[in-house]
Each structure stands twice: as structure tokens, then as C-alpha cells.
Scaffold this motif. Structure first.
Motif, PDB file in Angstrom:
ATOM      1  N   LYS A 251     -29.120  -7.621  33.422  1.00 57.16           N
ATOM      2  CA  LYS A 251     -28.358  -7.379  32.196  1.00 57.16           C
ATOM      3  C   LYS A 251     -28.165  -5.880  31.955  1.00 57.16           C
ATOM      4  N   GLN A 252     -29.250  -5.114  32.108  1.00 55.25           N
ATOM      5  CA  GLN A 252     -29.186  -3.665  31.901  1.00 55.25           C
ATOM      6  C   GLN A 252     -28.277  -2.993  32.931  1.00 55.25           C
ATOM      7  N   SER A 255     -24.696  -3.749  32.015  1.00 50.65           N
ATOM      8  CA  SER A 255     -24.329  -3.023  30.797  1.00 50.65           C
ATOM      9  C   SER A 255     -24.086  -1.538  31.086  1.00 50.65           C
ATOM     10  N   ASP A 256     -25.016  -0.916  31.844  1.00 52.13           N
ATOM     11  CA  ASP A 256     -24.884   0.511  32.175  1.00 52.13           C
ATOM     12  C   ASP A 256     -23.614   0.787  32.967  1.00 52.13           C
ATOM     13  N   SER A 258     -20.922  -1.116  33.247  1.00 54.93           N
ATOM     14  CA  SER A 258     -19.691  -1.433  32.497  1.00 54.93           C
ATOM     15  C   SER A 258     -19.212  -0.190  31.756  1.00 54.93           C
ATOM     16  N   LYS A 259     -20.180   0.551  31.164  1.00 57.24           N
ATOM     17  CA  LYS A 259     -19.832   1.783  30.432  1.00 57.24           C
ATOM     18  C   LYS A 259     -19.325   2.854  31.396  1.00 57.24           C
ATOM     19  N   GLU A 264     -15.462  -4.651  32.810  1.00 57.20           N
ATOM     20  CA  GLU A 264     -16.463  -5.667  32.453  1.00 57.20           C
ATOM     21  C   GLU A 264     -17.179  -6.115  33.734  1.00 57.20           C
TER      22      GLU A 264
END
Length: 522
Positions: A251-252, A255-256, A258-259, A264
């Protein structure tokens, strides 16, 4: 499992070159800029230190650092670097790249400043303080090697990964160039403010007391570029490969990235869990499975870096002595102390500008076109040829009319070191080992290089005095030849993903699983 790649890693592999790639190069590269500045600026001030602290009354020549002091001042940072490479390389795999990255930078900043300070005024206390802080400066610099290379390789895309890692390393060239330029500027300011006669005219007056500040300013300047990038280094997210493959946090990682990638990315927690359960990718550094898969690779990366650095660092640290020997820098007694710093700085700047810096950027331009192996083999080959070309007719090159030719060939050895093994030995270990051992293996390879640098720095010091420059150059030619031979142990990683090179997403077909399980229980 074969070829079962996580989406987040595929996204990184196929990502177009974006702004974050250049940000990462700049942030990691400024660390390397500082590393090179700090490691090589000492060679600019050792002659000044000799004049300031080892002047002998009535001597026809200016004071010089005694051999053992010179070897310690030049070599102690390398001992620290070797220790830092092993320690921070291991720590980068245990705690994560990002957590350790800020630590190394702060050590570099604090020790750069401290190396310009002294406890006491007598020669012993000044040299002891300098050596103490330069050891810890080296320790911080050592951590930057495996971490910068690993972070850049794990952020980069497949197509231009070699160029990105090489660009980080190429900042070293600008560090060496800046060292020479800072020495020129500082010595010019001090010369204009405190004029002094040549040593042969007035031995005492030739070294003004204020010159004691000049070498300190040159050394302390190294803290500035590192300090400027600290904030940005702390803002960088952990690499997705570490987060997903080592920390097992899908998940992390998603998320990292994606930024960073501004797309996405699916978390794929099940697939990360599946990879975590794969026994065949859990082997440790000292297991039979590692030896079978990567043993020869590690021997290749360590031996080539070791052999390269013997030649590269002895050339770099002692170029001022070679320039003096061929008359490119006038005899010490014909100059004041600050004039000598100016002349050495000018010689280093010219060599850096016309051979060192271009060599690095030639590698950046061609590494993803012609591959790591070809560049490394070619570099070692030409370094061997040019070393012998300098050594065999050495007397010819010492004649006044042939000095320019000597400098040209000497510069070409630098060019092919940098458009060659000095860059590729840094790039390859960051690409061919598994994520959970990548930083450690890069640290081991780099530490082998620094062991070579220590032999170069300490050994050349005595070899030059004992067997002369000519025989020393012949030895360095032979060392480069062996570098060429050991290059054949290093695999080509051009155009392949990190997981393809390390085999992390593959099941090993040849009863690998049993052997791995066996090795983990031994």
C-alpha cells in the motif's frame, strides 16, 4: 511466478523521463559533488600544510609533510570511507534507504566544518585533529556510495537507468573541478591581501601567517553544497522496490509512487504477500544460493573496482607531484606558499575541465547505447595503453619540449578512467543484486574499491620515492590490465529490469528451492 512483476515496479520501469528523475539525480548527485570535493581537496593543501607546520630553518627548500604524515592526511579519509561503505550499505538494507540517507549527509556537513578546525597550534595536534575529522568525514562519504546508487537505480526507468546512475556519479567531476576553482579563488584573495616573496628570496616571509586560514576555508567549503540539499533529501519518499520487496508494504509503495509518477498505481497486496512467501528469494548473503547465483558477480564487481581505484586514486592524489616532476608547476622554492596553492589548483582545474568532467559525461551519453561491459573493457584497455606509453619512454617525457605531450597522455588516462571503469564500477553493483541485498553488495564492492584507493594513496607515496615514477607507472599499467581481465566476470545489465538481473521474480528451475531452504537452516 516467472515474470510476475508488481505493477508499481513495472510502472517505474516503463515510466517516461520526468522531472522527478532529474530531481533525484540532483539530490543524490550533490552528495557525490560533496564527496569528490572533500576527498580530493586535501591534495590541494598538503604542500601548504608542509610549509606552515614543517618549515626547517636554513633549509634550501620549503617545508614538506613527512612521508608518514602525508600518507595519513591523504589516506585517512579513505579508511573512513571504506568503513562507511560497509556499515551504511548494510544499514540501508536493514532500515531502508531514506532513513540512512539523511544521517550520512549530516556527518559529512559536520565533519567538513570540523576538519578546518584545530585543537592546539603545534604540528602534531593540528595533523591529529585533521586526521580525526577526515576519518569521520570519510565515514559519512562512504554511506553516500551505496545509498545514492541504490536509490537512483530503484527510481530509474529501464531504458535510461544507466545514464541516470552515471549522472549521479558524474557530479564527482564537478566536485573535483570546484575544488580546484575554490583553491584558485581563495589563494588569489589571500595573495592580493597579503603579498609575499618567493621562498628563495625570503624563506620566512614567503609563508604569511594568514595562509593558515586559507587551507581551512578550502576544506570547510565542502559543507555548503551538502547542507543545501539536506531538506530535499529528507523529502524524498522511500524507494518502491525497498517498500514493496523488502518492507513488504504494498500500500505504501503504491501510494508513494502514485505521487511521484502522477499516475494511479494499484497496491497489489496479495502479490506482495505471494512474493514474501516465495522461499527461493529469501537467501542471505552468506548462503550457498547467493554464492551460486551472484558469487561470481560479486567477485567481478569487487575486483574491478579494487584494481581501478589503485590506479585512479594514486593518479589523482599525486598529480601535483607528477606536474612538479615534469616542470608544469615551478619548483617550490621559486614561489610563495599561496602562489603554490594557486598553481596546483590551476593544474587540477585544467585536468578536470578537459579530461575528468568530459569523461564522466561521455559515459552518461553512451552507457545505455553501448552497454556497461563495453565501456568498462574499453576504459581499462586504454588506461593500460596510456600508462605504458607514459612509463616506457619516461625520460623522453621529462624533457622540456615534450612536457605538453606528457600532460595530454596523462589527461587521456583520466578521460578513459571516467569514460570507463570509474563510472561503470559504480553503476553495475546497483543493478545486478536482489533488493534486500542491493545496498549491502554495492557497499562491499565500493569498499573493495576504497581498499584499492588506500593502496594507491599509501603505496604510491612510498613506491614513487623507492622505485621512481617510471616503475610506478609500469605497475599501474599492469594493474589496469588485470582490471580488463576481471571485467569478464561482470554481467551486462543494459536494458533489463532490476528484477530480471537479480532473479527476484523467478522461481529457480534447478532444485533451487531445496538448496535455499537448506542454506537458511545451516
Amino acid at each position: 511466478m516467472a515474470g510476475d512483476q508488481l505493477q508499481v515496479l513495472t510502472a517505474l520501469d516503463v515510466a517516461k523521463t520526468q522531472w522527478y528523475h532529474f530531481t533525484a539525480i540532483l539530490i543524490a548527485g550533490m552528495g557525490f559533488f560533496t564527496d569528490a570535493y572533500d576527498l580530493f581537496c586535501i591534495s590541494l593543501v598538503t604542500k601548504l600544510l608542509g610549509r606552515l607546520y614543517y618549515h626547517q630553518q636554513g633549509s634550501p627548500d620549503p617545508g614538506k609533510l613527512p612521508s608518514h604524515v602525508s600518507a595519513a592526511v591523504n589516506g585517512v579519509a579513505f579508511v573512513g570511507t571504506l568503513s562507511g561503505q560497509l556499515f551504511f550499505g548494510w544499514l540501508g538494507d536493514k532500515l531502508g534507504r531514506k532513513k540512512v540517507y539523511g544521517m550520512t549527509l549530516m556527518i559529512m556537513v559536520l565533519c567538513s566544518i570540523a576538519s578546518g578546525l584545530s585543537f592546539g597550534k603545534n604540528p602534531t595536534s593540528v595533523m591529529a585533529t585533521l586526521c580525526f575529522f577526515r576519518f569521520w568525514l570519510g565515514f559519512g562519504i562512504g554511506g553516500d556510495y551505496p545509498l545514492s546508487a541504490t536509490i537512483m537505480s530503484e527510481y530509474a526507468n529501464k531504458k535510461t537507468r544507466g545514464a541516470f546512475i552515471a549522472a549521479v556519479f558524474a557530479m564527482q567531476g564537478f566536485g573535483i573541478l570546484t575544488g580546484g576553482m575554490v583553491a584558485i579563488v581563495v589563494s588569489s584573495i589571500f595573495k592580493a591581501r597579503f603579498p609575499a616573496p618567493a621562498y628563495e628570496i625570503d624563506a620566512i616571509a614567503s609563508t604569511v601567517p594568514e595562509a593558515d586560514y586559507a587551507w581551512r576555508v578550502i576544506l570547510m567549503f565542502g559543507a555548503l553544497p551538502a547542507l543545501l540539499t539536506y531538506y530535499w533529501r529528507m523529502k524524498m519518499p522511500e524507494t518502491a522496490r525497498y517498500t514493496a520487496l523488502v518492507a513488504k508494504n504494498a500500500k505504501q509503495a503504491a501510494s508513494d509512487m502514485s505521487k511521484v509518477l502522477q499516475v494511479e498505481v494499484e497496491a497489489e497486496e496479495e502479490k506482495v504477500e505471494e512474493l514474501a512467501q516465495n522461499e527461493e528469494t529469501k537467501f542471505g548473503l552468506f548462503s550457498k544460493a547467493f554464492l551460486r547465483r551472484h558469487g561470481l558477480h560479486l567477485l567481478g564487481t569487487t575486483s574491478t573496482w579494487f584494481l581501478l581505484d589503485i590506479a585512479f586514486y594514486s593518479q589523482n592524489l599525486f598529480q601535483k607531484d607528477i606536474f612538479s616532476a615534469i616542470g608544469w608547476i615551478p619548483k617550490a622554492k621559486t614561489m610563495s606558499a599561496l602562489e603554490e596553492v594557486y598553481k596546483i589548483g590551476k593544474a587540477q582545474t585544467l585536468i578536470a575541465l578537459f579530461s575528468t568532467v568530459p569523461g564522466y559525461w561521455f559515459t552518461v551519453a553512451f552507457i545505455d547505447r553501448i552497454g556497461r561491459f563495453s565501456i568498462q573493457l574499453m576504459g581499462f584497455f586504454f588506461m593500460t595503453v596510456f600508462m605504458f606509453a607514459l612509463a616506457i619512454p619516461y625520460h623522453h617525457w621529462t624533457l622540456k619540449e615534450n612536457r605538453i605531450g606528457f600532460v595530454v597522455i596523462y589527461s587521456l588516462t583520466f578521460f578513459f578512467a571516467n569514460f570507463g571503469p570509474n563510472s561503470t564500477t559504480f553503476v553495475v553493483p546497483a543493478e545486478i543484486f536482489p533488493a534486500r541485498l542491493r545496498s549491502t553488495c554495492h557497499g562491499i564492492s565500493a569498499a573493495a574499491g576504497k581498499a584499492g584507493a588506500i593502496i594507491g594513496a599509501f603505496g604510491f607515496q612510498y613506491a614513487e620515492q623507492g622505485i621512481g615514477v617510471r616503475n610506478t607507472l609500469i605497475i599501474l599499467g599492469v594493474v589496469n590490465f588485470f582490471g580488463m581481465i576481471f571485467t569478464f566476470l561482470v554481467p551486462e545489465s543494459n536494458g533489463k529490469s532490476l528484477e530480471e538481473m537479480s532473479g527476484e521474480n523467478e522461481a529457480d528451475e534447478e532444485n533451487g528451492g531445496d538448496e535455499v531452504r537448506e542454506s537458511r537452516h545451516e
